[in-house]
Every structure is written in C-alpha cells, then in structure tokens.
Design an enzyme around this catalytic site. Structure first.
Site, PDB file in Angstrom:
ATOM      1  N   HIS A  94      80.161 151.857  34.297  1.00 37.76           N
ATOM      2  CA  HIS A  94      81.052 151.964  35.452  1.00 37.76           C
ATOM      3  C   HIS A  94      82.115 153.046  35.248  1.00 37.76           C
ATOM      4  CE1 HIS A  94      79.457 148.271  37.422  1.00 37.76           C
ATOM      5  NE2 HIS A  94      79.020 148.106  36.186  1.00 37.76           N
ATOM      6  N   GLU A 130      80.720 162.904  10.103  1.00 36.41           N
ATOM      7  CA  GLU A 130      81.184 163.551   8.877  1.00 36.41           C
ATOM      8  C   GLU A 130      80.027 164.042   8.022  1.00 36.41           C
ATOM      9  OE1 GLU A 130      83.857 161.200   6.467  1.00 36.41           O
ATOM     10  OE2 GLU A 130      85.594 161.797   7.629  1.00 36.41           O
ATOM     11  N   LYS A 176      95.094 168.231   7.314  1.00 30.59           N
ATOM     12  CA  LYS A 176      96.024 167.689   6.310  1.00 30.59           C
ATOM     13  C   LYS A 176      96.893 168.807   5.752  1.00 30.59           C
ATOM     14  CE  LYS A 176      92.856 164.108   4.707  1.00 30.59           C
ATOM     15  NZ  LYS A 176      91.999 163.693   3.612  1.00 30.59           N
TER      16      LYS A 176
HETATM   17  O1  PA5 Z   1      84.419 159.397   4.532  1.00 31.20           O
HETATM   18  C1  PA5 Z   1      85.432 159.852   4.049  1.00 31.20           C
HETATM   19  O2  PA5 Z   1      85.409 160.416   2.957  1.00 31.20           O
HETATM   20  C2  PA5 Z   1      86.796 159.718   4.715  1.00 31.20           C
HETATM   21  O3  PA5 Z   1      86.723 159.217   5.984  1.00 31.20           O
HETATM   22  C3  PA5 Z   1      87.642 158.784   3.885  1.00 31.20           C
HETATM   23  O4  PA5 Z   1      86.990 157.559   3.793  1.00 31.20           O
HETATM   24  C4  PA5 Z   1      89.008 158.557   4.488  1.00 31.20           C
HETATM   25  O5  PA5 Z   1      89.658 159.777   4.632  1.00 31.20           O
HETATM   26  C5  PA5 Z   1      89.829 157.638   3.604  1.00 31.20           C
HETATM   27  O6  PA5 Z   1      89.920 158.155   2.320  1.00 31.20           O
HETATM   28  P1  PA5 Z   1      90.488 157.311   1.129  1.00 31.20           P
HETATM   29  O7  PA5 Z   1      89.614 156.153   0.910  1.00 31.20           O
HETATM   30  O8  PA5 Z   1      90.467 158.257  -0.038  1.00 31.20           O
HETATM   31  O9  PA5 Z   1      91.897 156.911   1.494  1.00 31.20           O
END
Ligand code: PA5
Length: 448
Positions: free
Chosen positions: A310, A289, A424
């Site tokens: 393996h 990310e 989303k």
């Molecule tokens: O790193 C990130 O921003 C995402 O992976 C969020 O952690 C994930 O989408 C969960 O978001 P939230 O804590 O707002 O529910």
C-alpha cells in the site's frame, strides 16, 4: 523434518532455464574458495564450519550467563551496531509474541536495543525509562572501539553504577568482544565483567551464531541449541558433499546473479510476516556490506508485505524495471485466527468467513507474485516451514552461505568493508578527535 525450500521457476522465465547448470563451474569454484580458504578474505571464513564446531561447553556457558542475567534484570539493553546488533534483533523479534513487550508480568526480560544510533532523544528517553527499572546490559563490539555503542555504553554504565553497587554492576553487565584487543576488552577485564569472545575469523555480519547473537537470544528466553541445530543441518545441506544443483545456497546465489547479469540491479527481500522485519534488516547488511564494493553489487532492499504493497507496491509494479524480489514465505503460522461470519455483512467480507487469516495472506502473496512477474519483476521464493528457533538457524546459515558464494560469483572480497570507514574518518575529523589534526584542517577548509 522439513527443510527450507527454494523455488526459482519464476526467475527462470527472465534469466533462462538451467541457471545452476550453466554456472556449475563458477559455483564449484566459489564453494572451493569457501571450504578450502583459497579466496579473497579467507581470514574471515570461520563462520563456514561454525555451527558444527560450537561445543557443548560453549552453549552451557552462554545459557548459565543468560540465566544469571535473567535472575537480576527485568529489562536487558543490548548495546551494539551493524553485525553486533542486527542478528540478535532479527531472531528475537522473529520469535517474540508481537505484544509480549506490553505485558507486565512477563516470564522473559524485555529486550531493548541501544548503541545502534546516536539520536539524542532516543538515548535520553532510554536513560529516563531505565531510571527506576531493574536492568542489565549486554555490550557487544568486536573492535571494542565503535563510536555509537561506546557512547551508549558509557551512559548506561554510568546509570548502572549510580543505581547499584560495584558488585551488583558486575552481575548486570556482560561484554562480548575480542579475546585480547580493544577498549571494551580492557574495560571489561578491569571491571571484572563476564565476557564472551568473538572469534577473530568471523566478521560482524556473519557473527549471529557466535556469542554476539547467542547471548542476547538466550537471555530473551529462546532455545539456542535449536537455533544452532538448524544452522548445523543447513551447514550439512549446503556442504561440499551435496552437488551444487541440490545445494539451495548455490541455487539462490546463482539465480540472483543470473538475474543481475540480465540487468536487474536491485533485490528486494519480501516478507508477509511483520515479525520478519528485522530479519530483512539483517539480510540487507549481510549482502550490502559483502557485495557492494569495487563498483559492483546487487543493491539489497526490503519490504514488509502486505503493509508496503500500500506504499511501495505501485513502484514495484510499474516503476523502473531494475528490480527482482526474493520472498521469504512462512508455510505454517504458529497461531490460529479464523475470520468470523457476520449476519449483516456490511463489509461484504462473508466470502472469507471460516477462512484462516493466513489463507488470505497466502493468496495475497500468490496474487502479488503473479502480478509482479507479469510486470517484469523476477521472483525467487524461499519457503520456511515455521518461525521457530530451528528454522531461524536454517535461514541464517542458508543466507550466509549464499552470500559467501554470491560474493565470489561477483568477484569481490565478500568479507571486508573498507567503505564503512569513510564516514567515520570525516566524523572524527569534524569532532576534532586527537590524532585527526590534519584531517580536521582539510575538512574544515572544504567547508569554508
Ligand atoms: O559487519 C561489520 O563489520 C560491521 O557492521 C560491524 O559489525 C559494526 O560496525 C560493529 O562493529 P563492532 O562490532 O566492531 O563494534
């Protein structure tokens, strides 16, 4: 006390010697951006000095809430996804006895994870399982609006309220969320749950050392002071006073980018301990990310060796030469297991008799590294003295710091994730969420 060590000698044969020296000014620039807040995404660098700024009062508050939850629940469901899930799971799985969850008279609650998928069978089976169990819930969401954990929490809250009184439900639910915004904050305040705050300036994937990770880890029975202590020491060891040539986060960030600049686009994080599987998952999110944007990024993948030798070993040894590997090698196992001698020796294993299982594992590791480097896979080795809370703290901060530096070396904003919204938007349009009417029309027209 030993610290994490890094060995890049088997990467230099591919990416050239003196990698760190040749990137010294880029590294200093990246460190400056992180420490002085002059880089892209600078409103999300609260994690840089987080370990040294966690207070005694914060740790005590978390420990007390954990103790209260442990006193009422045999099973604790941690609800969250992405950065609100993987850090806690990585540490808890990494520290747990591999078979502890099968033991009936446990001293620690069984930790269960939910809200990290929307599989109907998973959800229904979890609710069925909990029906006659004494359980509690820690619901974690920074935004407080993420669909997957919100669905899981709605169902679990319903079950808790059916089984227990309202006062009892309050003792069995902890919410970790924003200090003021979001549906979870509103709900938690209205219902009177114990809450913990996720700081505004710490993004999900960098939040394991906030209550996001510390609350579930403490409930699971692990020492969060040791964890934070390890992170604090690593914060110091990778701080601005340390020359970049000696800063192991700089060394790792520089080496992976030098290899990438020579054309390798995939990094596999390798472990030789099944307990590190979820640590790799955490690392994948951290780097994936943070770096995968603007058409850039090293693709982070993971394998568990020797298991995956393996299955994936063939590809790694002889497939497209696009990969390099970073091995997280644990120096000292916590337990001892010696291979016995056998009078018949039908399995021809007596040459191993008297050796510890770990000696075989280490030779598998060394043999694999030599084979992989011979096969054109550069190797970085990170040595962890032992799997305990303190060294998990060191590893977490080491990789976070390297990730921030590496993102700046790649010239991206390491602290946003705009691409996560695309699915989303489509999902909400397809589900006809109020407010998405135009998007619903558009997506339905595309599917005709
Ligand atoms: O790193 C990130 O921003 C995402 O992976 C969020 O952690 C994930 O989408 C969960 O978001 P939230 O804590 O707002 O529910």
């Amino acid at each position: 006390m030993e610290n994490l060590k890094i060995d890049t000698s088997r990467a230099e044969m591919f990416a050239g010697a003196n990698i760190v020296n040749s990137m010294k000014s880029e590294l200093s620039d990246a460190m400056k951006k992180l420490h002085e807040g002059t880089g892209a995404g600078n409103d999300f660098i609260g994690w840089v000095n987080l370990p040294s700024s966690i207070t005694e009062a914060e740790l005590t508050d978390i420990e007390q809430a954990a103790k209260a939850m442990r006193s009422v629940a045999d099973y604790v469901v941690v609800v969250g996804i992405g950065g609100s899930y993987l850090g806690a799971r990585a540490v808890i799985d990494g520290l747990s006895n591999s078979f502890d969850y099968l033991v009936r008279d446990r001293k620690n609650p069984v930790m269960i994870f939910a809200g990290q998928n929307i599989g109907e069978d998973y959800t229904a089976e979890l609710l069925e399982f909990l029906e006659d169990k004494s359980f509690g819930v820690v619901v974690i969401s920074k935004s407080g609006t993420t669909t997957e954990p919100a669905i899981a929490f709605r169902l679990l809250k319903g079950l808790i309220e059916k089984k227990y009184s309202k006062a009892d439900a309050q003792k069995r639910i902890i919410a970790v969320t924003d200090k003021a915004k979001g549906a979870l904050r509103t709900l938690a305040d209205r219902e009177g749950y114990k809450t913990f705050v996720i700081p505004d300036n710490v993004g999900g994937r960098f939040s394991v050392l906030t209550p996001v990770g510390l609350v579930p880890i403490a409930i699971a029975g692990y020492d969060i002071r040791q964890l934070v202590g390890g992170a604090r020491d690593m914060e110091r060891l990778t701080g601005t006073e340390v020359p970049v040539e000696q800063n192991i986060s700089c060394i790792y960030a520089a080496t992976r980018n030098a290899i990438n600049r020579k054309g390798k686009q995939v990094e596999i994080l390798v472990n030789y301990q099944p307990k590190l599987h979820y640590f790799t998952e955490w690392w994948k999110q951290l780097f994936g990310e943070s770096e995968g944007k603007d058409g850039k990024g090293i693709f982070p993948a993971g394998v568990d060796f020797t298991t995956d030798l393996h299955s994936m070993g063939q590809w790694i040894q002889e497939g497209v030469r696009s990969i390099f590997e970073t091995v997280v090698s644990v120096k000292q196992p916590n337990k001892k297991c010696v291979i016995p001698t056998d009078a018949d020796n039908l399995d021809s294993l007596n040459f191993l008799a008297g050796k510890r299982v770990d000696e075989v594992n280490k030779m598998a590791e060394l043999g694999t590294v030599i084979a992989h480097t011979d096969g054109g896979v550069p190797n970085i080795r990170v040595e962890v003295p032992q799997l305990n809370e303190y060294y998990f703290g060191q590893m977490i901060y080491f990789f976070e710091k390297a990730c921030g530096i590496s993102g700046y070396l790649l010239d991206v904003n390491p602290f946003n994730q705009p691409g996560v919204e695309a699915y989303k938007k489509n999902m909400f349009a397809l589900l006809e969420k109020p407010g998405y009417e135009e998007a619903t029309k558009a997506i339905k027209a595309r599917l005709k």
